[in-house]
Write an enzyme that holds these catalytic residues in place. Structure first.
Site, mmCIF file in Angstrom:
data_model
loop_
_atom_site.group_PDB
_atom_site.id
_atom_site.type_symbol
_atom_site.label_atom_id
_atom_site.label_comp_id
_atom_site.label_asym_id
_atom_site.label_seq_id
_atom_site.Cartn_x
_atom_site.Cartn_y
_atom_site.Cartn_z
ATOM 1 N N CYS A 2 9.109 41.048 100.719
ATOM 2 C CA CYS A 2 7.920 40.711 101.485
ATOM 3 C C CYS A 2 6.969 41.892 101.450
ATOM 4 C CB CYS A 2 8.336 40.400 102.897
ATOM 5 S SG CYS A 2 9.722 39.258 102.943
ATOM 6 N N ARG A 27 3.908 39.689 96.657
ATOM 7 C CA ARG A 27 5.301 39.905 97.024
ATOM 8 C C ARG A 27 5.886 38.712 97.774
ATOM 9 N NH1 ARG A 27 6.094 45.714 96.885
ATOM 10 N NH2 ARG A 27 8.058 45.442 97.954
ATOM 11 N N TRP A 75 8.366 36.186 101.912
ATOM 12 C CA TRP A 75 9.045 35.338 100.930
ATOM 13 C C TRP A 75 10.395 35.026 101.550
ATOM 14 C CZ3 TRP A 75 13.507 35.472 97.873
ATOM 15 C CH2 TRP A 75 13.549 34.558 96.814
ATOM 16 N N ASN A 101 11.309 44.126 105.253
ATOM 17 C CA ASN A 101 11.457 43.671 103.873
ATOM 18 C C ASN A 101 12.877 44.013 103.450
ATOM 19 O OD1 ASN A 101 11.151 43.072 101.167
ATOM 20 N ND2 ASN A 101 10.097 44.982 100.686
ATOM 21 N N GLY A 102 13.594 43.064 102.880
ATOM 22 C CA GLY A 102 14.973 43.332 102.472
ATOM 23 C C GLY A 102 15.897 42.276 103.056
ATOM 24 N N GLU A 494 10.482 32.658 76.527
ATOM 25 C CA GLU A 494 9.360 33.060 77.376
ATOM 26 C C GLU A 494 8.345 31.916 77.519
ATOM 27 O OE1 GLU A 494 8.802 35.229 79.454
ATOM 28 O OE2 GLU A 494 6.643 35.431 79.653
ATOM 29 N N LYS A 498 7.316 30.307 81.114
ATOM 30 C CA LYS A 498 5.933 30.218 81.612
ATOM 31 C C LYS A 498 5.652 28.816 82.119
ATOM 32 C CE LYS A 498 5.078 33.413 82.122
ATOM 33 N NZ LYS A 498 5.876 34.529 81.973
ATOM 34 N N GLU A 501 7.641 28.009 85.382
ATOM 35 C CA GLU A 501 7.171 28.792 86.533
ATOM 36 C C GLU A 501 5.924 28.186 87.174
ATOM 37 O OE1 GLU A 501 7.962 33.524 86.033
ATOM 38 O OE2 GLU A 501 6.681 32.639 84.537
ATOM 39 N N HIS A 517 23.435 21.631 69.094
ATOM 40 C CA HIS A 517 24.675 21.672 69.873
ATOM 41 C C HIS A 517 24.465 21.259 71.318
ATOM 42 C CE1 HIS A 517 26.492 23.473 66.380
ATOM 43 N NE2 HIS A 517 25.478 24.328 66.334
ATOM 44 N N LYS A 616 5.873 37.687 92.884
ATOM 45 C CA LYS A 616 5.600 38.583 91.759
ATOM 46 C C LYS A 616 6.651 39.682 91.667
ATOM 47 C CE LYS A 616 2.916 40.144 88.502
ATOM 48 N NZ LYS A 616 3.209 39.405 87.261
HETATM 49 C C1 G6P Z 1 9.776 37.871 89.185
HETATM 50 C C2 G6P Z 1 8.450 37.475 88.580
HETATM 51 C C3 G6P Z 1 8.560 37.433 87.067
HETATM 52 C C4 G6P Z 1 9.066 38.762 86.534
HETATM 53 C C5 G6P Z 1 10.389 39.163 87.195
HETATM 54 C C6 G6P Z 1 10.773 40.598 86.850
HETATM 55 O O1 G6P Z 1 10.695 36.856 88.993
HETATM 56 O O2 G6P Z 1 8.044 36.230 89.090
HETATM 57 O O3 G6P Z 1 7.291 37.156 86.505
HETATM 58 O O4 G6P Z 1 9.237 38.680 85.156
HETATM 59 O O5 G6P Z 1 10.259 39.093 88.618
HETATM 60 O O6 G6P Z 1 9.827 41.465 87.395
HETATM 61 P P1 G6P Z 1 9.518 42.919 86.901
HETATM 62 O O7 G6P Z 1 8.425 43.399 87.807
HETATM 63 O O8 G6P Z 1 10.781 43.710 87.078
HETATM 64 O O9 G6P Z 1 9.101 42.859 85.489
#
Ligand code: G6P
Length: 621
Positions: A2, A27, A75, A101-102, A494, A498, A501, A517, A616
């Site tokens: 958070c 966050r 969060w 936070n935590g 990736e 995307k 997400e 498979h 994020k």
């Molecule tokens: C979260 C974000 C992702 C990111 C991941 C790792 O899940 O939503 O977009 O790739 O964390 O984050 P970092 O800051 O360690 O790259």
């Protein structure tokens, strides 16, 4: 994970609290709240189940003011995103308020003992348990007629509280009877203090502080800070009082506006030619046909004796690590292992002393990546960070590293950080290769390719209009497959990440040949497959896989780097990107994949910058 802010000083706390929370929404953004203190009013809280914007409206309508305040954007971990679960939480009968936070792992047993003492809980959070526990520790002290309620009493009460907690926390507390005091405590969740004149700020990272102060103090684990308008004292759990090191805030986090783009994600996709240039800047050495890095903190001789590399990270950064494995093995012929940080932190793999570990991370705050690096450091390995955020926890914890210089990435789905990570990993592969068998000429060829990369990405961005119309055609699908081989297997992963997400469509990335498979069972006329099929060593093989999908009636979107009649005949849509060497294909091929996810999410009415359930920066396990 958070966001936390706090203010103590002569001015009204609210403008800083709200601005700070807006900057921290990356966050977590499912609920938010602030508490302020004003003489005569005591502690007042305003909390909302929603975004900071809604909090701002609520704060204005309630005319909240006060020269002491704390704030939080959440969060959810314990309990859903409701107003009752939003922070700040009050302790006792409102004797104090705190934000957290935590994750407190032993909150249930503490809660039981507090319930037995008559405390009532209004939320399902672990945080409210800490608030009542602190109130209980304080109450016992304030009840002692022999003890004057001085600042030491508050510090001791917090210390006693912390001693009973297991888990991680960044905590900021304010007290009803001490209206010019904040106490901040850290264990595993970052906190930074902004030093002002007659006022002080606290935040869970530096972004809220930009424009308010340039002097900052990072709290370390097991430190608590006693913050008053004119003084800051830092006390370590074991070492007692410590002298805080005041550092200067970098200007990096300032550049956070939309510049006319509709979303941060789109802006960041378009920034990639520049962010890649910034990653390359000053790191190419044509004279020695290699790359150079200032912060690895290992001599070339030491690097020469490294025999194995572990790359670790989470999410998109883990995908970068996978590309890094191909890159370093191919260009430097060194064995590389890729580990999910969340697995590595609890595994005990046999690793010899000639192994170095890179943690790859945009934010530098991901809890699992931080813990994995710390564990590897404890075991005596040299740890390095490939990181975007300067001064972040991982940047500080590692023995050295490389910054991405991508600028702030705000969109939750990582885009420019990913391609910058790949650029840095390519340069590292070149550097390690040149320390070993790679010839001068081969080094120069790689440099030529790297220097052309920003233009190739610029050209790839021109696929946008076409990608938009492809998005119109397929945005109603409920399943997607992403398929590629070799360097483009991680690209496929990736691309799928995307899409899921930000559009909430189920998508799977697979090595194209592995599709037979299992995933091939998913193929039907409603399941589009995105094939990444540029020319290269495995081109013909991927083409066969593409044919297999077509033979089963699956629609195909093909990403190619040259005109090929065979692909054009087979695929329903063909996106042509510029041709680059295979080791750089993941960078260029990712551009249309990012755009496709973005356009589909927009058509489905999703909030691309703040997708549901995500954050994020994931600062919890
Ligand atoms: C979260 C974000 C992702 C990111 C991941 C790792 O899940 O939503 O977009 O790739 O964390 O984050 P970092 O800051 O360690 O790259």
């Amino acid at each position: 994970m958070c966001g936390i802010v706090g203010y103590v000083g002569a001015n009204d706390a609210c403008p800083f609290l709200i601005t700070g929370l807006q900057r921290l929404e990356y966050r977590g953004y499912d609920s938010a709240g602030i508490a302020t203190y004003r003489p005569g009013e005591g502690i007042r809280t305003t909390r909302v189940a929603g975004r900071v914007q809604e909090l701002e409206t609520a704060v204005k309508s309630r005319s909240m003011v006060g020269s002491l305040g704390i704030g939080h954007t959440r969060w959810a971990t314990h309990g859903p995103a409701t107003e009752a679960n939003a922070h700040p939480h009050l302790g006792g009968n409102g004797i104090l308020a705190l934000v957290h936070n935590g994750v407190i792992e032993n909150y249930e047993s503490i809660k039981q003992s507090l319930l037995a003492k008559g405390y009532h809980f209004a939320s399902q959070t672990d945080t409210e348990v800490v608030a009542h526990l602190a109130a209980e520790c304080l109450k016992t002290r304030l009840a002692d007629p022999n003890q004057e309620p001085n600042i030491g009493v508050y510090v001791e009460a917090v210390q006693e509280t912390l001693a009973q907690l297991r888990g991680t926390y960044g905590l900021v507390l304010m007290f009803r009877q001490f209206p010019d005091l904040l106490i901040a405590a850290r264990c595993g969740s970052p906190l930074v203090i902004g030093v002002g004149k007659g006022e002080q700020f606290v935040a869970s990272d530096t972004s809220p502080l930009v424009g308010f102060t340039e002097k900052i103090i990072y709290l370390a684990d097991h430190q608590i800070a006693v913050i008053r308008p004119d003084s800051i004292q830092v006390v370590h759990r074991d070492q007692g009082r410590v002298r805080p090191e005041i550092q200067t805030l970098s200007a990096q986090s300032q550049d956070v506006n939309l510049d006319g783009f509709e979303h941060y994600m789109l802006k960041e996709i378009y920034e990639q030619p520049d962010s890649i240039r910034n990653a390359l800047r000053g790191r190419i050495d044509r004279d020695d046909a290699t790359a150079k890095f200032g912060g690895l903190n290992l001599t070339p001789q030491q690097l020469r004796s490294v025999q194995r590399i572990i790359l670790t990270g989470c999410g998109t950064s883990w995908h970068s690590a996978l590309v890094g494995e191909y890159l370093i093995e191919e260009l430097a012929r060194m064995p590389v292992e890729v580990e999910y940080a969340s697995e590595l932190r609890y595994r005990n793999p046999p690793v010899d002393h000639k192994t170095i570990v890179f943690g790859i991370t945009q934010s530098g705050e991901t809890a699992d990546t931080l813990a994995a690096l710390r564990e590897m450091k404890r075991k005596g390995h040299h740890t390095l960070a490939i990181c975007n955020v300067i001064g972040s926890s991982i940047a500080q914890a590692a023995d050295g590293g490389v910054y991405l210089h991508a600028g702030p990435e705000v969109g939750v789905a990582s885009t420019k950080a990913f391609t910058s990570q790949l650029t840095v990993l390519s340069m590292l592969a070149l550097y390690f290769g040149r320390l070993r068998f790679l010839s001068f000429e081969a080094g120069l060829r790689i440099i030529d390719q790297l220097e052309k990369l920003p233009e190739a990405v610029e050209e790839a961005l021109q696929t946008h209009t076409q990608v938009k119309s492809i998005a119109h055609r397929f945005h109603a699908a409920t399943n997607f497959l992403y398929l590629g081989r070799n360097f483009n297997f991680p690209t496929a992963l990736e691309g799928a990440l995307k899409l899921k997400e930000i559009s909430y469509i189920h998508a799977e990335g697979y090595p194209a040949a592995e599709m037979k498979h299992g995933p091939i069972a998913l193929v039907d006329e409603n399941t589009p497959s995105v094939f990444i099929v540029p020319k290269g060593t495995v081109y013909d093989k991927v083409l066969s896989n593409l044919q297999e999908v077509k033979a089963r009636g699956g629609p195909v979107i093909a990403i190619v780097d040259h005109f090929d009649q065979q692909v054009a005949n087979l695929a329903d849509e063909v996106i042509q990107i510029p041709a680059v060497e295979d080791f750089l294909q993941p960078v260029v091929a990712s551009i249309p994949l990012q755009l496709l996810a973005y356009e589909i999410a927009i058509l489905r009415g999703c909030d691309v910058d703040k997708p549901r359930n995500l954050a994020k920066s994931v600062t919890v396990e």
